[in-house]
Design a protein around this motif. Structure first.
Motif, PDB file in Angstrom:
ATOM      1  N   ARG A 197     -26.225 -15.776 -42.877  1.00 41.21           N
ATOM      2  CA  ARG A 197     -25.280 -15.481 -41.804  1.00 41.21           C
ATOM      3  C   ARG A 197     -24.223 -16.572 -41.711  1.00 41.21           C
ATOM      4  NH1 ARG A 197     -28.912 -13.967 -36.644  1.00 41.21           N
ATOM      5  NH2 ARG A 197     -26.889 -13.266 -35.842  1.00 41.21           N
ATOM      6  N   LEU A 198     -24.621 -17.823 -41.862  1.00 35.42           N
ATOM      7  CA  LEU A 198     -23.664 -18.924 -41.823  1.00 35.42           C
ATOM      8  C   LEU A 198     -22.669 -18.816 -42.975  1.00 35.42           C
ATOM      9  CD1 LEU A 198     -26.043 -21.933 -40.999  1.00 35.42           C
ATOM     10  CD2 LEU A 198     -24.529 -20.698 -39.420  1.00 35.42           C
ATOM     11  N   ILE A 199     -23.157 -18.428 -44.142  1.00 34.75           N
ATOM     12  CA  ILE A 199     -22.274 -18.256 -45.300  1.00 34.75           C
ATOM     13  C   ILE A 199     -21.233 -17.171 -45.032  1.00 34.75           C
ATOM     14  CG2 ILE A 199     -22.182 -17.451 -47.701  1.00 34.75           C
ATOM     15  CD1 ILE A 199     -24.951 -18.792 -48.075  1.00 34.75           C
ATOM     16  N   GLN A 200     -21.677 -16.057 -44.474  1.00 33.83           N
ATOM     17  CA  GLN A 200     -20.761 -14.953 -44.191  1.00 33.83           C
ATOM     18  C   GLN A 200     -19.738 -15.342 -43.132  1.00 33.83           C
ATOM     19  OE1 GLN A 200     -20.629 -11.966 -45.899  1.00 33.83           O
ATOM     20  NE2 GLN A 200     -18.678 -11.861 -44.789  1.00 33.83           N
ATOM     21  N   TRP A 201     -20.183 -16.023 -42.090  1.00 38.05           N
ATOM     22  CA  TRP A 201     -19.271 -16.448 -41.035  1.00 38.05           C
ATOM     23  C   TRP A 201     -18.235 -17.442 -41.573  1.00 38.05           C
ATOM     24  CZ3 TRP A 201     -23.826 -17.457 -37.149  1.00 38.05           C
ATOM     25  CH2 TRP A 201     -24.228 -16.224 -36.620  1.00 38.05           C
ATOM     26  N   THR A 202     -18.690 -18.361 -42.427  1.00 35.18           N
ATOM     27  CA  THR A 202     -17.780 -19.349 -43.006  1.00 35.18           C
ATOM     28  C   THR A 202     -16.763 -18.672 -43.915  1.00 35.18           C
ATOM     29  OG1 THR A 202     -19.535 -21.030 -42.944  1.00 35.18           O
ATOM     30  CG2 THR A 202     -17.640 -21.470 -44.359  1.00 35.18           C
ATOM     31  N   ARG A 203     -17.215 -17.704 -44.706  1.00 29.07           N
ATOM     32  CA  ARG A 203     -16.319 -16.963 -45.598  1.00 29.07           C
ATOM     33  C   ARG A 203     -15.288 -16.171 -44.791  1.00 29.07           C
ATOM     34  NH1 ARG A 203     -19.910 -14.327 -48.268  1.00 29.07           N
ATOM     35  NH2 ARG A 203     -19.940 -15.576 -50.189  1.00 29.07           N
ATOM     36  N   ASP A 204     -15.727 -15.490 -43.734  1.00 31.79           N
ATOM     37  CA  ASP A 204     -14.807 -14.711 -42.898  1.00 31.79           C
ATOM     38  C   ASP A 204     -13.793 -15.612 -42.202  1.00 31.79           C
ATOM     39  OD1 ASP A 204     -16.142 -12.430 -43.626  1.00 31.79           O
ATOM     40  OD2 ASP A 204     -17.338 -12.296 -41.784  1.00 31.79           O
ATOM     41  N   ASN A 205     -14.251 -16.780 -41.804  1.00 31.36           N
ATOM     42  CA  ASN A 205     -13.356 -17.712 -41.135  1.00 31.36           C
ATOM     43  C   ASN A 205     -12.279 -18.221 -42.090  1.00 31.36           C
ATOM     44  OD1 ASN A 205     -12.976 -20.966 -40.537  1.00 31.36           O
ATOM     45  ND2 ASN A 205     -12.856 -19.699 -38.697  1.00 31.36           N
ATOM     46  N   ALA A 206     -12.673 -18.473 -43.351  1.00 25.62           N
ATOM     47  CA  ALA A 206     -11.733 -19.007 -44.341  1.00 25.62           C
ATOM     48  C   ALA A 206     -10.733 -17.961 -44.811  1.00 25.62           C
ATOM     49  CB  ALA A 206     -12.505 -19.570 -45.536  1.00 25.62           C
ATOM     50  N   THR A 207     -11.178 -16.715 -44.932  1.00 23.71           N
ATOM     51  CA  THR A 207     -10.306 -15.666 -45.480  1.00 23.71           C
ATOM     52  C   THR A 207      -9.530 -14.907 -44.417  1.00 23.71           C
ATOM     53  OG1 THR A 207     -12.182 -14.114 -45.490  1.00 23.71           O
ATOM     54  CG2 THR A 207     -11.761 -15.356 -47.504  1.00 23.71           C
ATOM     55  N   ASN A 208     -10.163 -14.671 -43.255  1.00 26.96           N
ATOM     56  CA  ASN A 208      -9.521 -13.844 -42.226  1.00 26.96           C
ATOM     57  C   ASN A 208      -9.230 -14.572 -40.922  1.00 26.96           C
ATOM     58  OD1 ASN A 208      -9.894 -11.608 -44.002  1.00 26.96           O
ATOM     59  ND2 ASN A 208     -12.001 -11.391 -43.248  1.00 26.96           N
ATOM     60  N   GLY A 209      -9.691 -15.822 -40.849  1.00 32.76           N
ATOM     61  CA  GLY A 209      -9.489 -16.568 -39.608  1.00 32.76           C
ATOM     62  C   GLY A 209     -10.426 -16.136 -38.491  1.00 32.76           C
ATOM     63  N   THR A 210     -11.462 -15.394 -38.823  1.00 33.46           N
ATOM     64  CA  THR A 210     -12.430 -14.940 -37.811  1.00 33.46           C
ATOM     65  C   THR A 210     -13.175 -16.132 -37.226  1.00 33.46           C
ATOM     66  OG1 THR A 210     -12.749 -12.917 -39.094  1.00 33.46           O
ATOM     67  CG2 THR A 210     -14.377 -13.409 -37.371  1.00 33.46           C
ATOM     68  N   PRO A 211     -13.185 -16.268 -35.905  1.00 34.42           N
ATOM     69  CA  PRO A 211     -13.878 -17.410 -35.288  1.00 34.42           C
ATOM     70  C   PRO A 211     -15.373 -17.408 -35.623  1.00 34.42           C
ATOM     71  CG  PRO A 211     -12.460 -16.293 -33.709  1.00 34.42           C
ATOM     72  CD  PRO A 211     -12.532 -15.398 -34.899  1.00 34.42           C
ATOM     73  N   ILE A 212     -15.891 -18.580 -35.869  1.00 34.47           N
ATOM     74  CA  ILE A 212     -17.329 -18.724 -36.109  1.00 34.47           C
ATOM     75  C   ILE A 212     -18.046 -18.675 -34.764  1.00 34.47           C
ATOM     76  CG2 ILE A 212     -19.142 -20.275 -36.945  1.00 34.47           C
ATOM     77  CD1 ILE A 212     -17.195 -21.312 -39.022  1.00 34.47           C
ATOM     78  N   PRO A 213     -19.083 -17.838 -34.609  1.00 35.44           N
ATOM     79  CA  PRO A 213     -19.776 -17.705 -33.319  1.00 35.44           C
ATOM     80  C   PRO A 213     -20.314 -19.039 -32.804  1.00 35.44           C
ATOM     81  CG  PRO A 213     -20.452 -15.973 -34.836  1.00 35.44           C
ATOM     82  CD  PRO A 213     -19.638 -16.946 -35.636  1.00 35.44           C
ATOM     83  N   ASP A 214     -20.390 -19.161 -31.503  1.00 42.70           N
ATOM     84  CA  ASP A 214     -20.884 -20.389 -30.885  1.00 42.70           C
ATOM     85  C   ASP A 214     -22.331 -20.693 -31.277  1.00 42.70           C
ATOM     86  OD1 ASP A 214     -18.451 -20.696 -29.623  1.00 42.70           O
ATOM     87  OD2 ASP A 214     -19.112 -19.684 -27.777  1.00 42.70           O
ATOM     88  N   LYS A 215     -23.130 -19.628 -31.512  1.00 41.01           N
ATOM     89  CA  LYS A 215     -24.534 -19.840 -31.835  1.00 41.01           C
ATOM     90  C   LYS A 215     -24.738 -20.422 -33.233  1.00 41.01           C
ATOM     91  CE  LYS A 215     -25.125 -15.002 -33.297  1.00 41.01           C
ATOM     92  NZ  LYS A 215     -25.895 -13.742 -33.062  1.00 41.01           N
ATOM     93  N   ALA A 216     -23.661 -20.501 -34.014  1.00 37.94           N
ATOM     94  CA  ALA A 216     -23.786 -21.021 -35.382  1.00 37.94           C
ATOM     95  C   ALA A 216     -24.265 -22.468 -35.383  1.00 37.94           C
ATOM     96  CB  ALA A 216     -22.448 -20.912 -36.104  1.00 37.94           C
ATOM     97  N   LYS A 217     -23.847 -23.250 -34.400  1.00 39.10           N
ATOM     98  CA  LYS A 217     -24.229 -24.657 -34.348  1.00 39.10           C
ATOM     99  C   LYS A 217     -25.744 -24.800 -34.178  1.00 39.10           C
ATOM    100  CE  LYS A 217     -23.264 -29.031 -31.990  1.00 39.10           C
ATOM    101  NZ  LYS A 217     -22.486 -29.705 -30.912  1.00 39.10           N
ATOM    102  N   ALA A 218     -26.304 -24.029 -33.239  1.00 43.17           N
ATOM    103  CA  ALA A 218     -27.752 -24.091 -33.013  1.00 43.17           C
ATOM    104  C   ALA A 218     -28.517 -23.585 -34.226  1.00 43.17           C
ATOM    105  CB  ALA A 218     -28.117 -23.281 -31.774  1.00 43.17           C
ATOM    106  N   MET A 219     -28.000 -22.534 -34.856  1.00 44.81           N
ATOM    107  CA  MET A 219     -28.667 -21.982 -36.030  1.00 44.81           C
ATOM    108  C   MET A 219     -28.609 -22.961 -37.205  1.00 44.81           C
ATOM    109  SD  MET A 219     -27.350 -18.038 -35.776  1.00 44.81           S
ATOM    110  CE  MET A 219     -28.164 -17.523 -37.292  1.00 44.81           C
ATOM    111  N   THR A 220     -27.481 -23.648 -37.346  1.00 42.28           N
ATOM    112  CA  THR A 220     -27.357 -24.655 -38.400  1.00 42.28           C
ATOM    113  C   THR A 220     -28.387 -25.760 -38.212  1.00 42.28           C
ATOM    114  OG1 THR A 220     -24.988 -24.228 -38.629  1.00 42.28           O
ATOM    115  CG2 THR A 220     -25.810 -26.331 -39.475  1.00 42.28           C
ATOM    116  N   ARG A 221     -28.552 -26.180 -36.966  1.00 44.90           N
ATOM    117  CA  ARG A 221     -29.539 -27.223 -36.652  1.00 44.90           C
ATOM    118  C   ARG A 221     -30.954 -26.739 -36.967  1.00 44.90           C
ATOM    119  NH1 ARG A 221     -30.648 -32.545 -36.345  1.00 44.90           N
ATOM    120  NH2 ARG A 221     -32.148 -33.027 -34.706  1.00 44.90           N
ATOM    121  N   GLN A 222     -31.248 -25.503 -36.629  1.00 45.85           N
ATOM    122  CA  GLN A 222     -32.579 -24.955 -36.893  1.00 45.85           C
ATOM    123  C   GLN A 222     -32.867 -24.901 -38.387  1.00 45.85           C
ATOM    124  OE1 GLN A 222     -33.530 -20.672 -36.098  1.00 45.85           O
ATOM    125  NE2 GLN A 222     -34.865 -21.514 -34.509  1.00 45.85           N
TER     126      GLN A 222
END
Length: 252
Positions: A197-222
């Motif tokens: 999910r983090l990979i997809q969010w990062t890819r969407d953010n880089a290509t389309n400027g889609t904001p990365i969800p706020d929960k990504a930080k907690a998920m990254t830590r987990q």
């Protein structure tokens, strides 16, 4: 006599075992080593190299590098983990069956206790990651808790399998392999589930400027805590794997 001496010198004696079982188990063990080196090597790469490097990259560069790198690396990571554990279980299962046959015991009880105990451990360890705040966000605290849980599981496994016929190999691998089972389920159930999910969010953010969800930080830590736990668990796992044939601590 001279020709015989020369034949001995230049023609070393090599005798391959003729029976299928010996060759099959050697092949399985070889695959176990190859896949294990790939799995643990990538685990150490993620923890010792990738994590600090990613922290140094800016958002644009990270958006280009992270999806391509992690997609490929995590594929090899997941597949090698499965192959390592599968080959290891086949090899260990043969040891369990042999010990049980020679000692008049039950291989089913050993295998059953193995999967029951170490799968329960996975659930308990994951429960410790769920809060994600306060003391349960502290790596040191989680490390101590994990160590206590794994030690208790190892003691419980030894207690249930102390009938006198179990060999040191059976018991040592039962602990080391159990930790490997925990690590495998961490890879697929926690690390990969989050990372894809983090990979997809990062890819969407880089290509389309889609904001990365706020929960990504907690998920990254987990995911980080689960990966770091696997790195430390691997050290213990490798000790017990080596002890199976070279450090008689348990059984006969």
């Amino acid at each position: 006599m001279a020709s015989a001496a020369l034949a001995t010198l230049f023609g070393p004696q090599i005798d391959f075992p003729p029976d299928f079982n010996t060759n099959f188990l050697m092949f399985v063990r070889w695959i176990h080593f190859l896949a294990g080196i790939t799995w643990i090597g990538l685990l150490y790469f993620f923890n010792l190299v990738n994590v600090p490097v990613m922290k140094e990259l800016d958002a644009t560069t990270k958006g280009k590098v992270m999806p391509a790198l992690m997609t490929r690396a995590l594929w090899w990571f997941r597949m090698s983990a499965v192959l390592t554990v599968l080959a290891g279980l086949i090899y260990w299962g043969n040891i369990v069956a042999s010990d049980a046959h020679n000692g008049g015991g039950s291989s089913g009880s050993v295998m059953g206790s193995f999967f029951l105990i170490w799968t329960i451990v996975v659930g308990i360890l994951y429960a410790c990651l769920i809060p994600g705040k306060g003391i349960f966000d502290k790596g040191a605290f989680i490390g101590v808790v994990y160590a206590a849980i794994v030690a208790a599981a190892a003691w419980f496994f030894l207690s249930l399998n102390s009938h006198g016929w179990e060999s040191n190999r059976l018991l040592a691998i039962g602990i080391g392999g159990g930790i490997g089972w925990v690590m495998l389920l961490n890879v697929w159930g926690v690390i990969w589930r989050i990372q894809k999910r983090l990979i997809q969010w990062t890819r969407d953010n880089a290509t389309n400027g889609t904001p990365i969800p706020d929960k990504a930080k907690a998920m990254t830590r987990q995911a980080f805590l689960a990966s770091r736990a696997n790195a430390f668990l691997s050290i213990v796992m490798l000790f017990f794997m080596g002890a199976a044939s070279h450090y008689p601590m348990f059984g006969k």
